[in-house]
Design a protein around this motif. Structure first.
Motif, PDB file in Angstrom:
ATOM      1  N   SER A 403     -46.613 -19.090   0.705  1.00  0.00           N
ATOM      2  CA  SER A 403     -47.183 -18.857   2.035  1.00  0.00           C
ATOM      3  C   SER A 403     -48.636 -18.424   1.913  1.00  0.00           C
ATOM      4  CB  SER A 403     -46.380 -17.776   2.768  1.00  0.00           C
ATOM      5  OG  SER A 403     -45.038 -18.188   2.963  1.00  0.00           O
ATOM      6  N   ALA A 405     -52.136 -16.353   3.047  1.00  0.00           N
ATOM      7  CA  ALA A 405     -52.443 -14.965   3.408  1.00  0.00           C
ATOM      8  C   ALA A 405     -52.445 -14.771   4.914  1.00  0.00           C
ATOM      9  CB  ALA A 405     -53.810 -14.596   2.844  1.00  0.00           C
ATOM     10  N   ASP A 406     -52.197 -13.537   5.344  1.00  0.00           N
ATOM     11  CA  ASP A 406     -52.312 -13.190   6.762  1.00  0.00           C
ATOM     12  C   ASP A 406     -53.786 -13.121   7.145  1.00  0.00           C
ATOM     13  OD1 ASP A 406     -49.535 -12.953   6.955  1.00  0.00           O
ATOM     14  OD2 ASP A 406     -49.594 -10.853   6.314  1.00  0.00           O
ATOM     15  N   LYS A 480     -47.818 -13.657  -0.803  1.00  0.00           N
ATOM     16  CA  LYS A 480     -48.754 -14.445   0.004  1.00  0.00           C
ATOM     17  C   LYS A 480     -49.909 -14.853  -0.913  1.00  0.00           C
ATOM     18  CE  LYS A 480     -46.703 -13.925   4.069  1.00  0.00           C
ATOM     19  NZ  LYS A 480     -47.226 -13.070   5.139  1.00  0.00           N
TER      20      LYS A 480
END
Length: 513
Positions: A403, A405-406, A480
């Motif tokens: 996934s 990164a935020d 992430k």
């Protein structure tokens, strides 16, 4: 037949490649091309294969001939000291085959009396997984033992250069007449109209026009004038001694891969340059950062521990560089722009902890590489990020995405894992995937060390190392992908492209949310 073309000068041909003495008098270029050839149609020569050959950090092409379901015949100078060979079957377009096999060095049989200086006994066999015959893939019969084929017309074929700096992506063929016999182990064809084999066609077939028989293997010559072929009939006993039912050599079975469904346009690697000694292609710019990274003081990863990482073998002109990358979707790899900058093609290896020994691989041409449009290699390495579009891969325990990164998290103080196959602190290549835990620095601490501060860079310490460029930095808790390995300030820190800064750019090109 005769194909009219402007005659290519002998002096120019000799200037292009490594030279070798033959018969003690003349120098000939051993790395061959089809000069003055015509385009072959699909299925016209079902016995020919193209081969991508890897030796150390060099990569080059040759041809070969199918002589049985599990055997390829080629030139010894093509596979001499090779690490592995990728064989492409059943196509007239280079690298866009119906089927491909990767075969390792323990499946290669070079003639035991081959002389790499004079290229006497320039013949070799490659054992492959079994291939089934079809209209596009079939064997060619071997030469008759008592026939010297003097004066016969034969067809040579290959994908090498067709003229100076003119590269053939389509299979070429040319008709050549066999000279009077002058050697028991060499067939020679001399022409005066600019037709011949040439660089890139080495190892390829010479097959009689009437009653097709494989009588020669492209070996040495002068482009546009003369070609020497290894005489197959002189080696029938040698071939049969290795390919008969009594053959019991140890064989590591290579994996079989389906070919790319998209067309891969590649620039042909010059065999001459690949075989010659040359300076490594520099990746760095002008500032004092080493962007060829290594995981130093890392630990061995176990199989499946980091299913999102891939190893990349990247061709730039005549050199191979090594980088890492991350699977972010079924069709997309994220890596560093400095890895793919000016690349001709990339081979991607998925799902393994062993370097370039993936569960499967894809070859991707330069038209499938998207480098950040504002990447600045010469000065700051800002925007050091790139995407590679690939054929679709299916996820498994060994191959899976990570996934991204935020968007609003700077991850300061977080622990993250960097992984890769680069060299260790002693400069030794890591064959097994390495990983290391690193803590992410604050932006201010990062900016104290780098040439030009940027919000798009993450710094960690101590540092990774050479060969890990483009690889992932992934948070340890709630994994992430937060960084892409970019540069190194030796002894202090490593710089990564901050993935969260490029989420819109990634979405724009991939459609990923």
């Amino acid at each position: 037949m005769q194909v009219l073309l402007v005659f290519l000068s002998v002096a120019f041909a000799l200037s292009l490649g490594a030279k070798l003495p033959l018969d003690g008098t003349q120098n000939f270029n051993i790395h061959q091309r089809i000069f003055g050839g015509k385009d072959a149609h699909k299925g016209q020569f079902p016995y020919i294969v193209s081969m991508h050959i890897r030796r150390a950090n060099e990569s080059y092409i040759c041809g070969g001939s199918i002589i049985d379901h599990t055997w390829i015949l080629t030139a010894a100078h093509c596979i001499h000291n090779a690490d592995w060979v990728k064989i492409f079957y059943g196509s007239t377009t280079l690298w866009n085959s119906e089927l491909s096999h990767v075969v390792y060095s323990d499946n290669i049989i070079e003639h035991e009396n081959y002389d790499n200086g004079t290229h006497v006994n320039d013949i070799a066999l490659i054992r492959t997984p079994r291939v089934e015959y079809s209209e596009l893939i079939n064997k060619v019969s071997l030469a008759d033992r008592g026939n010297d084929y003097e004066g016969a017309w034969a067809v040579a074929s290959g994908w090498g250069e067709i003229a100076h700096n003119s590269i053939s992506k389509s299979l070429q063929f040319v008709g050549l007449q066999i000279d009077r016999k002058s050697s028991n182990t060499i067939i020679r064809s001399t022409t005066w109209d600019g037709t011949s084999c040439g660089r890139g066609d080495s190892g390829g077939p010479l097959v009689t026009q009437d009653d097709p028989k494989l009588i020669g293997i492209t070996s040495t010559g002068i482009g546009g004038y003369l070609t020497n072929f290894c005489r197959v009939s002189a080696y029938l006993d040698w071939i049969r001694s290795h390919t008969g039912l009594e053959y019991k050599a140890r064989v590591r079975e290579p994996k079989t891969y389906n070919s790319l469904t998209m067309q891969v346009l590649l620039v042909v690697l010059s065999v001459t340059c690949a075989l010659s000694h040359g300076a490594k292609l520099p990746l760095g710019g002008t500032q004092n950062f080493d962007i060829q990274q290594r995981i130093q003081k890392g630990k061995d990863a176990h199989k499946g521990q980091f299913p999102y990482i891939v190893s990349l073998a990247i061709s730039k002109k005549n050199r191979i560089t090594e980088c890492g990358g991350s699977i972010i979707d079924n069709n997309w790899i994220l890596t560093a722009a400095h890895c793919t900058h000016n690349a001709d093609w990339v081979e991607i290896f998925y799902g393994s902890t062993k370097y370039e020994q993936g569960e499967f691989s894809h070859v991707v041409g330069s038209d499938n590489i998207i480098e950040h449009e504002n990447y600045d290699m010469a000065t700051t390495h800002v925007n050091d990020i790139a995407l590679i579009r690939t054929p679709r891969v299916e996820y498994s325990e060994l191959v899976n995405k990570v996934s991204l990164a935020d968007r609003d998290n700077d991850y300061v103080g977080a622990w993250a894992i960097a992984s890769g196959w680069g060299k260790n602190e002693y400069g030794r290549k890591q064959e097994n995937l390495q990983f290391i835990d690193l803590q992410i620095h604050s932006k201010m601490n990062c900016w104290n060390y780098i040439y030009k501060p940027s919000d798009t860079i993450i710094c960690v310490g101590p540092f990774v190392g050479e060969g890990d460029s483009g690889g992932p930095l992934v948070t340890r808790d709630d994994p992430k992908l937060v960084g892409v390995t970019s540069f190194l300030d030796p002894g202090r820190l490593s710089g990564f492209s901050r993935v969260s800064s490029y989420l819109d750019w990634i979405r724009k090109h991939t459609g990923l949310q």
